[in-house]
Motif scaffolding. Structure first.
Motif, PDB file in Angstrom:
ATOM      1  N   PRO A 401       0.843  -1.204   0.000  1.00  0.00           N
ATOM      2  CA  PRO A 401       0.000   0.000   0.000  1.00  0.00           C
ATOM      3  C   PRO A 401       0.876   1.252   0.000  1.00  0.00           C
ATOM      4  N   VAL A 402       0.519   2.232  -0.820  1.00  0.00           N
ATOM      5  CA  VAL A 402       1.272   3.494  -0.864  1.00  0.00           C
ATOM      6  C   VAL A 402       0.575   4.495   0.061  1.00  0.00           C
ATOM      7  N   SER A 403       1.278   4.920   1.088  1.00  0.00           N
ATOM      8  CA  SER A 403       0.679   5.813   2.099  1.00  0.00           C
ATOM      9  C   SER A 403       0.613   7.249   1.585  1.00  0.00           C
ATOM     10  N   ASP A 404      -0.203   8.072   2.247  1.00  0.00           N
ATOM     11  CA  ASP A 404      -0.287   9.496   1.892  1.00  0.00           C
ATOM     12  C   ASP A 404       1.095  10.156   1.980  1.00  0.00           C
ATOM     13  N   TYR A 405       1.878   9.714   2.952  1.00  0.00           N
ATOM     14  CA  TYR A 405       3.247  10.230   3.122  1.00  0.00           C
ATOM     15  C   TYR A 405       4.070   9.999   1.844  1.00  0.00           C
ATOM     16  N   LEU A 406       3.969   8.768   1.293  1.00  0.00           N
ATOM     17  CA  LEU A 406       4.701   8.474   0.059  1.00  0.00           C
ATOM     18  C   LEU A 406       4.122   9.211  -1.138  1.00  0.00           C
ATOM     19  N   TRP A 407       2.776   9.288  -1.223  1.00  0.00           N
ATOM     20  CA  TRP A 407       2.170  10.018  -2.348  1.00  0.00           C
ATOM     21  C   TRP A 407       2.633  11.471  -2.368  1.00  0.00           C
ATOM     22  N   LYS A 408       2.795  12.057  -1.189  1.00  0.00           N
ATOM     23  CA  LYS A 408       3.276  13.440  -1.124  1.00  0.00           C
ATOM     24  C   LYS A 408       4.689  13.525  -1.708  1.00  0.00           C
ATOM     25  N   GLY A 409       5.511  12.547  -1.374  1.00  0.00           N
ATOM     26  CA  GLY A 409       6.875  12.501  -1.921  1.00  0.00           C
ATOM     27  C   GLY A 409       6.876  12.281  -3.428  1.00  0.00           C
ATOM     28  N   ILE A 410       5.956  11.460  -3.912  1.00  0.00           N
ATOM     29  CA  ILE A 410       5.854  11.205  -5.351  1.00  0.00           C
ATOM     30  C   ILE A 410       5.502  12.506  -6.085  1.00  0.00           C
ATOM     31  N   ARG A 411       4.580  13.273  -5.524  1.00  0.00           N
ATOM     32  CA  ARG A 411       4.212  14.556  -6.146  1.00  0.00           C
ATOM     33  C   ARG A 411       5.422  15.504  -6.167  1.00  0.00           C
ATOM     34  N   GLU A 412       6.131  15.560  -5.023  1.00  0.00           N
ATOM     35  CA  GLU A 412       7.327  16.420  -4.956  1.00  0.00           C
ATOM     36  C   GLU A 412       8.353  16.001  -6.006  1.00  0.00           C
ATOM     37  N   ALA A 413       8.557  14.689  -6.142  1.00  0.00           N
ATOM     38  CA  ALA A 413       9.543  14.183  -7.117  1.00  0.00           C
ATOM     39  C   ALA A 413       9.137  14.545  -8.540  1.00  0.00           C
ATOM     40  N   PHE A 414       7.841  14.457  -8.852  1.00  0.00           N
ATOM     41  CA  PHE A 414       7.376  14.877 -10.179  1.00  0.00           C
ATOM     42  C   PHE A 414       7.761  16.344 -10.442  1.00  0.00           C
ATOM     43  N   HIS A 415       7.546  17.202  -9.441  1.00  0.00           N
ATOM     44  CA  HIS A 415       7.939  18.614  -9.577  1.00  0.00           C
ATOM     45  C   HIS A 415       9.419  18.733  -9.933  1.00  0.00           C
ATOM     46  N   THR A 416      10.249  18.068  -9.140  1.00  0.00           N
ATOM     47  CA  THR A 416      11.701  18.173  -9.316  1.00  0.00           C
ATOM     48  C   THR A 416      12.126  17.694 -10.698  1.00  0.00           C
ATOM     49  N   MET A 417      11.607  16.525 -11.107  1.00  0.00           N
ATOM     50  CA  MET A 417      12.053  15.933 -12.372  1.00  0.00           C
ATOM     51  C   MET A 417      11.646  16.796 -13.565  1.00  0.00           C
ATOM     52  N   ALA A 418      10.393  17.289 -13.559  1.00  0.00           N
ATOM     53  CA  ALA A 418       9.932  18.117 -14.675  1.00  0.00           C
ATOM     54  C   ALA A 418      10.723  19.430 -14.729  1.00  0.00           C
ATOM     55  N   LEU A 434      -1.427   8.437 -15.946  1.00  0.00           N
ATOM     56  CA  LEU A 434      -2.462   8.245 -16.967  1.00  0.00           C
ATOM     57  C   LEU A 434      -3.209   9.530 -17.312  1.00  0.00           C
ATOM     58  N   ASP A 435      -3.258  10.482 -16.380  1.00  0.00           N
ATOM     59  CA  ASP A 435      -4.026  11.712 -16.623  1.00  0.00           C
ATOM     60  C   ASP A 435      -3.152  12.877 -17.072  1.00  0.00           C
ATOM     61  N   SER A 436      -1.866  12.612 -17.297  1.00  0.00           N
ATOM     62  CA  SER A 436      -0.959  13.702 -17.664  1.00  0.00           C
ATOM     63  C   SER A 436      -1.052  14.016 -19.150  1.00  0.00           C
ATOM     64  N   ASP A 437      -0.971  15.290 -19.489  1.00  0.00           N
ATOM     65  CA  ASP A 437      -0.765  15.713 -20.875  1.00  0.00           C
ATOM     66  C   ASP A 437       0.729  15.950 -21.077  1.00  0.00           C
ATOM     67  N   TRP A 438       1.083  16.337 -22.315  1.00  0.00           N
ATOM     68  CA  TRP A 438       2.408  16.902 -22.552  1.00  0.00           C
ATOM     69  C   TRP A 438       2.333  18.381 -22.177  1.00  0.00           C
ATOM     70  N   TYR A 439       3.282  18.848 -21.375  1.00  0.00           N
ATOM     71  CA  TYR A 439       3.318  20.256 -20.967  1.00  0.00           C
ATOM     72  C   TYR A 439       4.504  20.924 -21.650  1.00  0.00           C
ATOM     73  N   LYS A 446       3.975  22.565 -13.574  1.00  0.00           N
ATOM     74  CA  LYS A 446       3.904  22.723 -12.111  1.00  0.00           C
ATOM     75  C   LYS A 446       2.445  22.776 -11.648  1.00  0.00           C
ATOM     76  N   ALA A 447       1.625  23.560 -12.364  1.00  0.00           N
ATOM     77  CA  ALA A 447       0.208  23.677 -12.000  1.00  0.00           C
ATOM     78  C   ALA A 447      -0.507  22.339 -12.129  1.00  0.00           C
ATOM     79  N   ALA A 448      -0.178  21.596 -13.196  1.00  0.00           N
ATOM     80  CA  ALA A 448      -0.820  20.293 -13.405  1.00  0.00           C
ATOM     81  C   ALA A 448      -0.415  19.296 -12.322  1.00  0.00           C
ATOM     82  N   ILE A 449       0.880  19.292 -11.984  1.00  0.00           N
ATOM     83  CA  ILE A 449       1.371  18.354 -10.963  1.00  0.00           C
ATOM     84  C   ILE A 449       0.676  18.630  -9.624  1.00  0.00           C
ATOM     85  N   ASP A 450       0.418  19.891  -9.333  1.00  0.00           N
ATOM     86  CA  ASP A 450      -0.277  20.247  -8.088  1.00  0.00           C
ATOM     87  C   ASP A 450      -1.699  19.666  -8.039  1.00  0.00           C
TER      88      ASP A 450
END
Length: 533
Positions: A401-418, A434-439, A446-450
């Motif tokens: 199971p992926v906890s909210d704590y990890l999901w928060k880190g996943i979102r942060e990592a998406f920010h950093t990588m992009a 699956l819901d991402s477009d090309w930005y 950044k707005a989409a990742i949020d």
């Protein structure tokens, strides 16, 4: 020259290797030690024990594939060399698990990145789990020895474009980056490490410790699955094992019984807890299979103006630890940034889209670049890991199971990588979501990742690192083995693989397994030799 084939030479010279697919009747064999698994832990253990004069039997569920079989072909290689034909996933199907299933284990198919266990991780283990003897200074000589044995050194060749984009983005943003040490000798820089090295340059177990063990009279059974360790009072008496046909998956009905004074389990952080659970090994505190960790990995892909050819060249040569321990060991989740190779078969499995959309995306592969984040889990109360249990057929499965704590880190990592990819000049960036477009710019990304939902099956998650499930610790109430991998309740059982890690480590794990297995096997060899004299 790296084209010398140690395996072909050894087989010709009379190594004691049994292809269990060819067995026509049940068999019993005996040795001082039976080692189950031939990856980083099992290979190291077998070589050290065999060199000390002990008789050793190695057991491998996968087949013996070597240079003649490594054709740089994704389709056959994934089917032959990986667990469940590279379709292994967590119980809910939300995380893909890349794991070797062949002689040499994952060291035969990994991307050669070779890191020492980070000092903050070792110090955390000392403080939280009573593992003072594993502090960085104490482990340094073992890391030194394994770096030499496996020819590990920072990559001397210029990084390929895929990796260099991570460097460029980090430099633009003021983030630290370093060169990755790789376990290679005479590397041709082809880029097909993940499907078996066709030039024998990769210095994994297949080219080093397995030959070292077999040169010292060890015996190898491959295509043989360890079914059950059978206890007699408070000790293991023997191992029951089943042979597989040469397709690697069909049981032949032939049974092999292996007897030994001591048993070493090194069948991976999914396989080892699975074997112990099938065997009803004493587990008074219900620790087997608990606190199983991966580094959950998320990724972004970028379309670059220049040609990247992300399938050529050393797969991983640049990394950044800027965010790994930035918030301390047990603050918000840290992550290590690396780059994956993008071969067509693997890419098609992870790049989002279906039908025409995916064809169009895949057509851009020569200009595509990717960054991945390895999340460091297990250091925080809200990051307890997962559980290995058994399916009805006795095969192991990881529930994660992926906890909210990890999901928060996943979102942060998406920010950093992009942000890194745009800083390096990306024309457009897409999350493996699956819901991402090309930005086409950092502001929109950044707005989409949020806003994007961080949820299973929406985010494409995968892992190549399995750890924990048979944790080491000084207290038997919260661990399975002690700091030397010795089982707390069963005197002739040791565990020598990544399943003994009490947390994930925040780095690619092969060198950590090599070093711990070398340390623990050296002690075991002394113990068994003394007992015999």
């Amino acid at each position: 020259m790296s084209l010398t084939d140690r395996i072909a030479q050894g087989l010709e010279s009379g190594w004691n290797v049994t292809d269990s697919a060819l067995l026509t009747q049940n068999l019993t064999a005996e040795a001082d030690v039976v080692v189950i698994g031939t990856g980083a832990g099992g290979g190291t253990t077998a070589e050290i024990l065999a060199r000390s004069g002990l008789s050793v039997i190695l057991v491998e569920e996968g087949r013996l594939y070597y240079q003649k079989d490594f054709k740089m072909d994704e389709q056959t290689s994934y089917a032959n060399l990986y667990q469940e034909g590279m379709s292994r996933v967590t119980r809910d199907g939300a995380i893909a698990i890349l794991q070797g299933r062949c002689v040499g284990g994952s060291t035969t198919v990994n991307w050669t990145s070779s890191f020492r266990t980070p000092a903050p991780t070792l110090n955390y283990w000392a403080e939280q789990f009573g593992l003072d003897e594993l502090r960085p200074d104490a482990m340094a000589p073992w890391f030194d020895g394994r770096e030499e044995r496996h020819s590990m050194a920072p990559w001397q060749v210029d990084p390929n474009v895929n990796n260099d984009i991570l460097r460029q983005g980090c430099e633009k943003l003021g983030y630290s980056w370093q060169i990755i040490p790789r376990n290679v000798k005479g590397c041709w820089n082809l880029g097909y490490c993940g499907v078996g090295c066709p030039t024998n340059a990769k210095q994994g177990a297949l080219m080093t410790t397995i030959p070292g063990a077999l040169d010292n009279n060890a015996r190898l059974f491959h295509s043989l699955r360890a079914d059950r360790l059978v206890m007699n009072q408070d000790q293991i008496d023997h191992l029951e094992a089943s042979a597989f046909a040469d397709d690697g998956v069909t049981p032949t009905g032939i049974k092999v019984t292996l007897k030994a004074r001591h048993f070493v389990v090194a069948a991976s952080a999914i396989g080892s807890p699975g074997l112990l659970l099938r065997s009803d090994i004493p587990d008074p505190h219900q620790r087997i299979g608990k606190r199983s960790f991966i580094h959950p990995v998320n990724a972004t892909v970028a379309q670059m103006p220049q040609r990247v050819d992300p399938f050529y060249g050393a797969p991983q040569s640049i990394y950044s630890d800027e965010f790994n321990f930035r918030n301390g060991v047990d603050g918000p989740v840290g992550y290590k940034l690396e780059v994956p190779p993008l071969h067509p078969g693997m890419s098609s499995g992870v790049i989002p889209g279906h039908g025409e959309t995916q064809i169009n995306n895949m057509a851009g592969l020569p200009h595509m670049q990717s960054v991945i984040a390895l999340l460091r889990d297990g250091f925080h109360p809200e990051s307890p890991g997962g559980t290995v249990s058994l399916r009805d057929d006795g095969s192991p499965v990881l529930d994660y199971p992926v906890s909210d704590y990890l999901w928060k880190g996943i979102r942060e990592a998406f920010h950093t990588m992009a942000e890194i990819q745009f800083a390096a000049g990306a024309e457009k960036v897409r999350l493996m979501h699956l819901d991402s477009d090309w930005y086409t710019n950092w502001t929109d990304a950044k707005a989409a990742i949020d806003q994007l939902p961080m949820a299973p099956h929406r985010v494409r998650l995968f892992t190549a690192h399995q750890m924990g499930g048979c944790a080491m610790g000084s207290n038997p109430q919260n661990s399975v083995v002690n700091g030397f991998g010795e089982h707390h309740q069963v005197s002739n059982l040791s565990i020598h693989d990544a399943s003994i890690f009490p947390t994930s480590i925040g780095a690619n794990p092969q060198l950590s397994v090599y070093a711990l297995a070398a340390r623990n096997s050296t002690r075991l060899a002394q113990r068994l030799s003394r007992a015999a004299s």
